[in-house]
Design a protein around this motif. Structure first.
Motif, PDB file in Angstrom:
ATOM      1  N   LYS A   7      22.328  41.727  40.181  1.00  0.00           N
ATOM      2  CA  LYS A   7      22.420  40.766  39.073  1.00  0.00           C
ATOM      3  C   LYS A   7      21.894  41.415  37.790  1.00  0.00           C
ATOM      4  CE  LYS A   7      20.564  37.499  36.280  1.00  0.00           C
ATOM      5  NZ  LYS A   7      19.346  37.445  35.454  1.00  0.00           N
ATOM      6  N   GLY A   9      20.838  40.634  33.790  1.00  0.00           N
ATOM      7  CA  GLY A   9      20.518  39.593  32.809  1.00  0.00           C
ATOM      8  C   GLY A   9      21.074  39.914  31.426  1.00  0.00           C
ATOM      9  N   THR A  11      19.945  40.851  28.421  1.00  0.00           N
ATOM     10  CA  THR A  11      19.673  42.073  27.646  1.00  0.00           C
ATOM     11  C   THR A  11      20.360  43.277  28.293  1.00  0.00           C
ATOM     12  OG1 THR A  11      17.571  42.124  28.813  1.00  0.00           O
ATOM     13  CG2 THR A  11      17.491  41.489  26.513  1.00  0.00           C
ATOM     14  N   ASP A 157      20.139  33.904  37.925  1.00  0.00           N
ATOM     15  CA  ASP A 157      19.298  34.383  39.041  1.00  0.00           C
ATOM     16  C   ASP A 157      19.653  33.596  40.309  1.00  0.00           C
ATOM     17  OD1 ASP A 157      17.840  36.033  37.304  1.00  0.00           O
ATOM     18  OD2 ASP A 157      16.380  34.448  36.868  1.00  0.00           O
ATOM     19  N   TYR A 175      18.337  42.952  38.190  1.00  0.00           N
ATOM     20  CA  TYR A 175      18.042  43.926  37.123  1.00  0.00           C
ATOM     21  C   TYR A 175      17.770  43.194  35.825  1.00  0.00           C
ATOM     22  CZ  TYR A 175      19.799  47.782  40.027  1.00  0.00           C
ATOM     23  OH  TYR A 175      19.984  48.712  41.013  1.00  0.00           O
ATOM     24  N   THR A 176      16.634  43.529  35.174  1.00  0.00           N
ATOM     25  CA  THR A 176      16.284  42.841  33.936  1.00  0.00           C
ATOM     26  C   THR A 176      15.699  43.837  32.940  1.00  0.00           C
ATOM     27  OG1 THR A 176      15.032  40.963  33.058  1.00  0.00           O
ATOM     28  CG2 THR A 176      14.064  42.080  34.962  1.00  0.00           C
ATOM     29  N   ASP A 177      14.929  43.327  31.949  1.00  0.00           N
ATOM     30  CA  ASP A 177      14.417  44.234  30.924  1.00  0.00           C
ATOM     31  C   ASP A 177      12.965  44.652  31.168  1.00  0.00           C
ATOM     32  OD1 ASP A 177      13.277  41.801  30.402  1.00  0.00           O
ATOM     33  OD2 ASP A 177      14.015  41.622  28.358  1.00  0.00           O
ATOM     34  N   GLY A 180       9.813  45.100  36.920  1.00  0.00           N
ATOM     35  CA  GLY A 180       9.313  44.375  38.077  1.00  0.00           C
ATOM     36  C   GLY A 180       8.561  43.136  37.638  1.00  0.00           C
ATOM     37  N   VAL A 181       7.968  42.465  38.618  1.00  0.00           N
ATOM     38  CA  VAL A 181       7.128  41.306  38.321  1.00  0.00           C
ATOM     39  C   VAL A 181       5.718  41.834  38.086  1.00  0.00           C
ATOM     40  CG1 VAL A 181       6.190  39.145  39.212  1.00  0.00           C
ATOM     41  CG2 VAL A 181       8.556  39.816  39.778  1.00  0.00           C
ATOM     42  N   TYR A 182       5.108  41.410  37.014  1.00  0.00           N
ATOM     43  CA  TYR A 182       3.764  41.853  36.643  1.00  0.00           C
ATOM     44  C   TYR A 182       2.738  40.753  36.918  1.00  0.00           C
ATOM     45  CZ  TYR A 182       5.274  46.204  34.445  1.00  0.00           C
ATOM     46  OH  TYR A 182       5.761  47.459  34.235  1.00  0.00           O
ATOM     47  N   CYS A 184       0.988  39.406  34.845  1.00  0.00           N
ATOM     48  CA  CYS A 184       1.149  38.407  33.783  1.00  0.00           C
ATOM     49  C   CYS A 184       2.276  38.921  32.896  1.00  0.00           C
ATOM     50  CB  CYS A 184      -0.156  38.279  32.982  1.00  0.00           C
ATOM     51  SG  CYS A 184      -0.160  36.844  31.878  1.00  0.00           S
ATOM     52  N   ASP A 185       2.818  38.078  32.035  1.00  0.00           N
ATOM     53  CA  ASP A 185       3.913  38.531  31.167  1.00  0.00           C
ATOM     54  C   ASP A 185       3.468  39.789  30.410  1.00  0.00           C
ATOM     55  OD1 ASP A 185       5.895  38.927  29.308  1.00  0.00           O
ATOM     56  OD2 ASP A 185       6.114  36.800  28.825  1.00  0.00           O
ATOM     57  N   PRO A 186       4.089  40.947  30.683  1.00  0.00           N
ATOM     58  CA  PRO A 186       3.634  42.190  30.062  1.00  0.00           C
ATOM     59  C   PRO A 186       3.820  42.210  28.543  1.00  0.00           C
ATOM     60  CG  PRO A 186       5.674  42.554  31.300  1.00  0.00           C
ATOM     61  CD  PRO A 186       5.227  41.155  31.598  1.00  0.00           C
ATOM     62  N   MET A 206       4.533  31.090  40.305  1.00  0.00           N
ATOM     63  CA  MET A 206       4.565  31.774  39.011  1.00  0.00           C
ATOM     64  C   MET A 206       5.778  31.322  38.206  1.00  0.00           C
ATOM     65  SD  MET A 206       2.942  35.543  39.810  1.00  0.00           S
ATOM     66  CE  MET A 206       3.398  36.248  38.277  1.00  0.00           C
ATOM     67  N   LYS A 212       9.136  33.438  33.287  1.00  0.00           N
ATOM     68  CA  LYS A 212      10.597  33.282  33.247  1.00  0.00           C
ATOM     69  C   LYS A 212      11.367  34.428  33.878  1.00  0.00           C
ATOM     70  CE  LYS A 212      10.709  29.853  29.680  1.00  0.00           C
ATOM     71  NZ  LYS A 212      10.319  29.581  28.327  1.00  0.00           N
ATOM     72  N   VAL A 213      10.660  35.379  34.456  1.00  0.00           N
ATOM     73  CA  VAL A 213      11.355  36.539  35.015  1.00  0.00           C
ATOM     74  C   VAL A 213      12.351  36.159  36.111  1.00  0.00           C
ATOM     75  CG1 VAL A 213       9.365  37.127  36.477  1.00  0.00           C
ATOM     76  CG2 VAL A 213      11.004  38.896  35.887  1.00  0.00           C
TER      77      VAL A 213
HETATM   78  P1  ADP Z   1      17.077  38.280  32.016  1.00  0.00           P
HETATM   79  O1  ADP Z   1      17.808  38.093  30.739  1.00  0.00           O
HETATM   80  O2  ADP Z   1      17.261  39.640  32.597  1.00  0.00           O
HETATM   81  O3  ADP Z   1      17.310  37.192  33.005  1.00  0.00           O
HETATM   82  P2  ADP Z   1      14.548  37.084  31.277  1.00  0.00           P
HETATM   83  O4  ADP Z   1      14.228  37.161  29.821  1.00  0.00           O
HETATM   84  O5  ADP Z   1      15.039  35.819  31.817  1.00  0.00           O
HETATM   85  O6  ADP Z   1      15.540  38.286  31.625  1.00  0.00           O
HETATM   86  O7  ADP Z   1      13.252  37.512  32.128  1.00  0.00           O
HETATM   87  C1  ADP Z   1      12.580  38.712  31.866  1.00  0.00           C
HETATM   88  C2  ADP Z   1      11.351  38.447  30.998  1.00  0.00           C
HETATM   89  O8  ADP Z   1      10.406  37.681  31.722  1.00  0.00           O
HETATM   90  C3  ADP Z   1      10.579  39.684  30.612  1.00  0.00           C
HETATM   91  O9  ADP Z   1      11.105  40.277  29.457  1.00  0.00           O
HETATM   92  C4  ADP Z   1       9.148  39.173  30.422  1.00  0.00           C
HETATM   93  O10 ADP Z   1       8.794  39.027  29.065  1.00  0.00           O
HETATM   94  C5  ADP Z   1       9.167  37.793  31.052  1.00  0.00           C
HETATM   95  N1  ADP Z   1       8.062  37.584  32.014  1.00  0.00           N
HETATM   96  C6  ADP Z   1       7.264  36.498  32.040  1.00  0.00           C
HETATM   97  N2  ADP Z   1       6.346  36.610  32.991  1.00  0.00           N
HETATM   98  C7  ADP Z   1       6.552  37.793  33.613  1.00  0.00           C
HETATM   99  C8  ADP Z   1       5.902  38.479  34.691  1.00  0.00           C
HETATM  100  N3  ADP Z   1       4.852  37.945  35.335  1.00  0.00           N
HETATM  101  N4  ADP Z   1       6.384  39.687  35.062  1.00  0.00           N
HETATM  102  C9  ADP Z   1       7.443  40.225  34.426  1.00  0.00           C
HETATM  103  N5  ADP Z   1       8.090  39.625  33.387  1.00  0.00           N
HETATM  104  C10 ADP Z   1       7.650  38.426  32.984  1.00  0.00           C
END
Ligand code: ADP
Ligand code: ASP
Ligand code: MG
Length: 414
Positions: A7, A9, A11, A157, A175-177, A180-182, A184-186, A206, A212-213
């Motif tokens: 998948k 997203g 960006t 998703d 696949y996103t920007d 991985g999952v952090y 907290c929002d990096p 979370m 929103k990841v």
């Molecule tokens: P996509 O367009 O690929 O679906 P999203 O914008 O929906 O991407 O999700 C990715 C974003 O989620 C990241 O750019 C990041 O800022 C945000 N985000 C929020 N919390 C987290 C987290 N715990 N780990 C990683 N990303 C996170």
């Protein structure tokens, strides 16, 4: 041959150059011997623009209007799925685009935020047999009355995980920007650490508390259907097979138990307080009944009874987008509720700490409150579950709270 769902997203498909980059990742997986279904989002920003246009011309207050909303907002994915199929074909990879209705991916009739009810897997399996990559438009399906339905913001998703479940795929790579999952929002906490693994349950909390990841429903679906989901970046050179991203796993696959796994935040809620409501049986039902009837979700709730026991203050949160509507519903019931004052505040944020480790470690709530207190941050409402503690604070303190908690719970990267 193993089946893989990939998948991408918004960006990741934001322009033609990025779509070419996506195509080369898909090609690599095909050459590695996988049967691939790709799920794409709209180019970043496109869905927002479509939503804005629809809102400009309609109050979206009935099903027919919501169906037209879906007809408009689903188009972003139609564009990217067609473009990716064309780029793949140009690279010599047989590929075909699939809209929700062509699969078909069937949903219920909650237009605008529909739930998936069934996915026909035969047609995509047939495409695989013919040696084709299936490029699926995410976020969309078809409702019971034959109309296009969308799955709620971030819904690609969920499309991807649902298709992975229907095809019994080996894995679903999101696949996103970020890579991985952090913890907290990096983008807010620069010291956040990437998690190699996170449990389904923690990821569910979370996501539902604002990270929103991944869309919350996609995690729910992965958990229920035991889909192996991996989150990884489309911008760094990661391949899906050597598992460089974050994998969602069962709890017994995590060796080391920390107290807290992650911290999430949401600026999407607003607070409502009804002051001095007569304290008698049925008062909570009288407040929350009409809100439920108006389809407004109430999240956090706190009730304080006055010393003499005669009156009570009721504070709760609703989605920010529903604040005006909720206020009207409450005001309309003023005669029955008999509250003295009504306060609302949209400048609030919910900060949540999450971790399965909470089950076996005591004193975590107290530690959270102490950290916030030391920073001078007032807690307005608290809510908890077995693996989560959420607090509502003034919005201006969001970043301070996130960073302080991240450090205090030992989550900072070295
Ligand atoms: P996509 O367009 O690929 O679906 P999203 O914008 O929906 O991407 O999700 C990715 C974003 O989620 C990241 O750019 C990041 O800022 C945000 N985000 C929020 N919390 C987290 C987290 N715990 N780990 C990683 N990303 C996170
Ligand atoms: N394009 C849709 C949105 O922006 C779906 C998605 O990206 O997951 O919400
Ligand atoms: Mg998303």
């Amino acid at each position: 041959m193993p089946i893989l769902v990939m998948k991408f997203g918004g960006t990741s498909v934001a322009n033609i150059e990025r779509i070419r980059n996506v195509a080369s990742k898909v090609k690599r997986e095909v050459e590695a011997g996988n049967q691939v279904a790709v799920v794409v989002s709209a180019m970043s920003g496109v869905t927002n623009q479509l939503v804005d246009w629809v809102r400009e011309v309609s109050p979206l207050s009935n099903k027919r209007q919501n169906q037209e909303y879906d007809a408009v907002v689903a188009t972003g994915e139609q564009v990217t799925s067609g473009l990716l199929a064309l780029v793949l074909q140009g690279m010599g990879v047989p590929a075909r685009s699939w809209q929700g209705w062509q699969i078909p991916l069937k949903t219920n009739d909650a237009y605008g935020k529909a739930r998936i009810e069934h996915i026909e897997s035969g047609p995509i399996q047939d495409a695989f047999k013919a040696g084709e990559v299936a490029v699926v438009a995410g976020f969309q399906g078809i409702g019971p009355d034959g109309r296009i339905a969308t799955l709620g913001r971030g819904g690609s998703d969920t499309s991807a995980v649902a298709i992975a479940a229907a095809l019994q795929a080996e894995r679903c790579d999101i696949y996103t920007d970020v890579d991985g999952v952090y913890t907290c929002d990096p983008r807010i906490v620069t010291k956040a650490k990437k998690l190699n693994k996170v449990t389904y349950e923690e990821m569910l909390e979370m996501a539902s508390q604002g990270a929103k990841v991944l869309q919350t429903r996609s995690v729910e679906m992965a958990m229920n259907h035991k889909v192996r989901v991996q989150v990884l970046s489309s911008f760094v050179d990661q391949t899906g097979a050597n598992l460089p991203g974050t994998l969602l796993v069962d709890e017994d696959e995590i060796m080391e138990q920390t107290r807290i796994t992650g911290i999430a935040y949401s600026r999407d809620e607003a607070r409502i307080t009804l002051a001095e409501v007569p304290n008698k049986p049925g008062v909570a039902a009288a407040i929350f009944g009409p809100l439920a009837k108006a389809d407004i979700n109430v999240d956090m709730i706190v009730q304080n009874v006055t010393e003499d026991g005669k009156a009570t203050d009721m504070t709760f949160t609703v989605p920010k987008a529903d604040l005006a509507n909720a206020t009207k519903v409450i005001e309309d019931s003023r005669a029955t509720l008999e509250y003295k004052k009504l306060h609302t505040d949209a400048n609030v944020a919910k900060v949540s700490i999450i971790g399965v480790g909470m089950r076996s470690h005591a004193g975590i709530a107290q530690e959270m409150f102490k950290v916030l207190g030391e920073k001078g941050i007032n807690i307005q409402v608290i809510s908890t579950s077995e693996i989560k503690i959420s607090v509502l604070i003034a919005e201006e303190y969001t970043e301070l709270a996130l960073r302080a908690l991240h450090t205090a719970f030992g989550l900072d990267a070295q």
